[in-house]
Design a protein around this motif. Structure first.
Motif, PDB file in Angstrom:
ATOM      1  N   LEU A 124     -60.795  40.574  11.480  1.00 36.07           N
ATOM      2  CA  LEU A 124     -59.346  40.709  11.330  1.00 36.07           C
ATOM      3  C   LEU A 124     -58.685  39.334  11.375  1.00 36.07           C
ATOM      4  CD1 LEU A 124     -58.560  43.721  13.703  1.00 36.07           C
ATOM      5  CD2 LEU A 124     -58.794  43.761  11.226  1.00 36.07           C
ATOM      6  N   GLN A 128     -53.351  40.209  13.126  1.00 40.77           N
ATOM      7  CA  GLN A 128     -53.822  41.588  13.272  1.00 40.77           C
ATOM      8  C   GLN A 128     -54.619  41.754  14.560  1.00 40.77           C
ATOM      9  OE1 GLN A 128     -56.021  42.012   9.633  1.00 40.77           O
ATOM     10  NE2 GLN A 128     -54.341  43.065   8.592  1.00 40.77           N
ATOM     11  N   GLN A 131     -52.212  41.891  17.547  1.00 42.22           N
ATOM     12  CA  GLN A 131     -51.559  43.194  17.650  1.00 42.22           C
ATOM     13  C   GLN A 131     -52.516  44.263  18.168  1.00 42.22           C
ATOM     14  OE1 GLN A 131     -49.764  44.059  13.869  1.00 42.22           O
ATOM     15  NE2 GLN A 131     -48.348  42.344  13.997  1.00 42.22           N
TER      16      GLN A 131
END
Length: 181
Positions: A124, A128, A131
């Protein structure tokens, strides 16, 4: 507090509606927005938590800049005051939308009191991964990302200033409308 938020959101909606109607050359509306308040002396907890969690719809009531320019020149101090307050309300919206972008999950480092960011999730992007780490709860807790403290303070200040800014915008709108009668 919930009552105040409901009234401030209704005040902001009413000020915006009056300004737009006057700028379009139309009559004021027969009914202005009213706060959604549960009647009676006792206010149930579910209503207060609903208002507090949704901020009484204040984020949807924020006015767009522009209608005040149809009521006078950009050099007019009343028009400038309304436009300034509209810009400040938009800054509050930016603070509201960006409030979670500054946090990251952390783990304890090798030294006592040292904190490190949780390692990224393989495959990722960095954003990303940040998060996902926050949502899943990886690590020991959350913190403001290092080096972004001043940005955090500014966003936090803008985010919670929306109530004062809503009342100031409504007052500036009333002054502009009174000057144009």
């Amino acid at each position: 507090m919930a009552m105040s938020k409901a009234h401030d959101a209704a005040l902001l909606r009413a000020a915006g509606r009056l300004l737009v109607r006057r700028a379009d050359g139309r009559q004021p509306p027969r009914r202005l927005p009213r706060p959604h308040v549960v009647p009676g002396p006792y206010v149930p907890e579910w209503w207060m938590s609903g208002v507090n969690s949704t901020y009484a719809g204040i984020w949807w009531a924020l006015p767009a800049a522009g209608p005040e320019l149809r009521l006078g020149s950009p050099d007019d101090p009343f028009v400038q005051d309304v436009a300034r307050h509209a810009r400040l309300l938009q800054a509050s919206r930016v603070g509201y939308r960006g409030r979670n972008d500054l946090y990251e999950a952390y783990i304890h480092g090798d030294e006592p009191g040292e904190m490190q960011a949780v390692p990224p999730v393989p495959g990722l992007s960095a954003e990303q991964s940040r998060q996902i780490n926050l949502r899943v709860g990886r690590g020991r807790g959350i913190r403001v990302q290092p080096g972004r403290d001043s940005e955090f303070v500014l966003l936090h200040t803008d985010y919670f200033a929306v109530w004062d800014r809503a009342r100031a915008y409504a007052a500036a709108t009333v002054r502009l409308l009174q000057a144009r009668l």
